[in-house]
Design an enzyme around this catalytic site. Structure first.
Site, mmCIF file in Angstrom:
data_model
loop_
_atom_site.group_PDB
_atom_site.id
_atom_site.type_symbol
_atom_site.label_atom_id
_atom_site.label_comp_id
_atom_site.label_asym_id
_atom_site.label_seq_id
_atom_site.Cartn_x
_atom_site.Cartn_y
_atom_site.Cartn_z
ATOM 1 N N GLY A 1 -8.977 -38.164 -13.024
ATOM 2 C CA GLY A 1 -9.035 -39.623 -13.062
ATOM 3 C C GLY A 1 -10.217 -40.176 -13.825
ATOM 4 O O GLY A 1 -10.518 -41.356 -13.764
ATOM 5 N N ASP B 1 -3.963 -36.268 -26.465
ATOM 6 C CA ASP B 1 -4.504 -35.454 -25.369
ATOM 7 C C ASP B 1 -4.011 -34.017 -25.439
ATOM 8 O O ASP B 1 -4.787 -33.069 -25.367
ATOM 9 C CB ASP B 1 -4.115 -36.062 -24.017
ATOM 10 C CG ASP B 1 -4.658 -37.465 -23.846
ATOM 11 O OD1 ASP B 1 -5.489 -37.871 -24.671
ATOM 12 O OD2 ASP B 1 -4.252 -38.149 -22.892
#
Length: 386
Positions: free
Chosen positions: A124, A173
């Site tokens: 996160g 990513d």
């Protein structure tokens, strides 16, 4: 750090399955040095894999069933490869289900496997732990069953798995998790997937992330709005300059000349995008020449653009960057990732790391009543088989 993680993961595997794993895979998180919000605006990004990883241990189960254990969550699940794969309420399992589904849908043939994984990527914090999970799982299955899957294909399968989970991410990513190289950043064209490596020797400076520990819920709605505003701006530019095909063909002068033809918001958005694309090119040049001070300056400029023109920052991030700007030990700082929370990326003069952490920590706690977290990162290799 990673040696202990590897040791613990393999030991847990042996305890769970009674034998040493057949394959051990490391799959890293990533940072983006510069080039924010331009992956969907036809620009370049400048990501790198980092030394925070997920460690996986695998073996063939010699059946059609796969058992996967997440050590850190103290949770496990089993999946039957002969059954249709569906989304589950246990969100973390969906990334692995998605990967298995993509492999099956793309015609790859493999049997069941047992897998244990553990991570030191902070979840996160915007370091892309989900991409590391997807790419590491694909890499492990491929090496276990001798599947021929190239790095680019692993990235694309990982991205498709994430889309299946319901997160419409770009390719950056997964691509950087797989293609990372130690002490190199990747200049990636998100449209064509053409890429080149540039040196990432930060010399007298350390790369430290400051995690604001906030997540403002504005992100999704604002993100979609930005995409629409940029499309509107590009259409106006194209109607006046027919040679322009995308933002990267466009000059700042052209944008400024059309300021009165756009709403104030749309002008601000496209002005940022065109300047950010140029900053990525300047950043590559600065890195190639070892001019880390110039790179730092570009980070500050990007933050100003993200905060004032693209309006995706927040009070907490602005405070961290403003404080960094006033600190002689820090030569560059900006918010990293989508915005509205998450981390800032900072270039801090070596030898000053602890005093900077202590000062920022106290100030941040006093101002917002929130604890600031720090991650020291080094640029490292992409997904690898040990």
């Amino acid at each position: 750090m990673n040696a202990i993680l590897i040791q613990n993961t393999t030991a847990f595997f042996e305890k769970s399955f009674g034998a040493a794993p057949q394959k051990v895979v490391l799959s890293p998180g990533r940072i983006n040095i510069i080039g924010e919000h331009i992956d969907y605006n036809d620009g370049y990004v400048l990501p790198a894999a980092i030394d925070k990883v997920i460690c996986f241990a695998f073996e063939k189960s010699n059946s059609k069933k796969s058992k996967i254990i997440a050590i850190d969550l103290n949770e496990e699940f089993e999946i039957d490869l002969t059954q249709e794969i569906k989304l589950s309420d246990a969100v973390w399992t969906n990334y692995i289900r998605g990967v298995i589904k993509q492999l099956q849908d793309n015609g790859f043939s493999f049997e069941g496997f047992n897998c244990v994984f553990s991570s030191n990527i902070p979840v996160g914090s915007g370091l892309s732990s989900s991409a590391a999970l997807e790419c590491g799982t694909i890499f492990g299955i491929a090496s276990l069953f001798d599947l021929e899957i190239g790095k680019k294909e692993i990235s694309l399968l990982g991205q498709k798995a994430e889309h299946w989970v319901g997160i419409n991410c770009g390719i950056m990513d997964q691509f950087s998790s797989v293609h990372g190289l130690e002490n190199k950043v990747i200049k990636l064209d998100c449209n064509t997937l053409e890429y080149e490596y540039h040196n990432a020797d930060f010399k007298d400076y350390s790369l430290i992330l400051m995690d604001s520990n906030v997540k403002h819920s504005l992100f999704t709605s604002e993100y979609n709005t930005r995409r629409i505003e940029c499309e509107e701006g590009l259409a106006i530019i194209k109607s006046h300059f027919p040679a322009v095909k995308s933002f990267r063909d466009c000059t700042e002068e052209q944008v400024v000349s059309l300021q009165d033809k756009m709403s104030e918001k749309v002008f601000s958005r496209v002005h940022f995008v065109v300047k950010e694309i140029n900053r990525v090119i300047k950043a590559c040049d600065a890195l190639d020449k070892g001019n880390i001070e110039l790179l730092g300056q570009l980070l500050f400029e990007t933050h100003y653009g993200l905060s004032q023109e693209y309006e995706v920052s927040c009070e907490e991030l602005d405070m961290l960057v403003d404080t960094a700007k006033a600190d002689n030990a820090i030569i560059g700082s900006r918010l990293m990732g989508g915005g509205f929370g998450g981390c800032t990326i900072n270039l801090i003069k070596k030898g000053h790391e602890n005093e900077v952490k202590s000062k920022f920590s106290n100030l941040y706690l006093d101002t917002f009543g929130i604890e600031l977290k720090f991650y020291d990162v080094k640029i490292s290799n992409g997904t690898t088989l040990l």
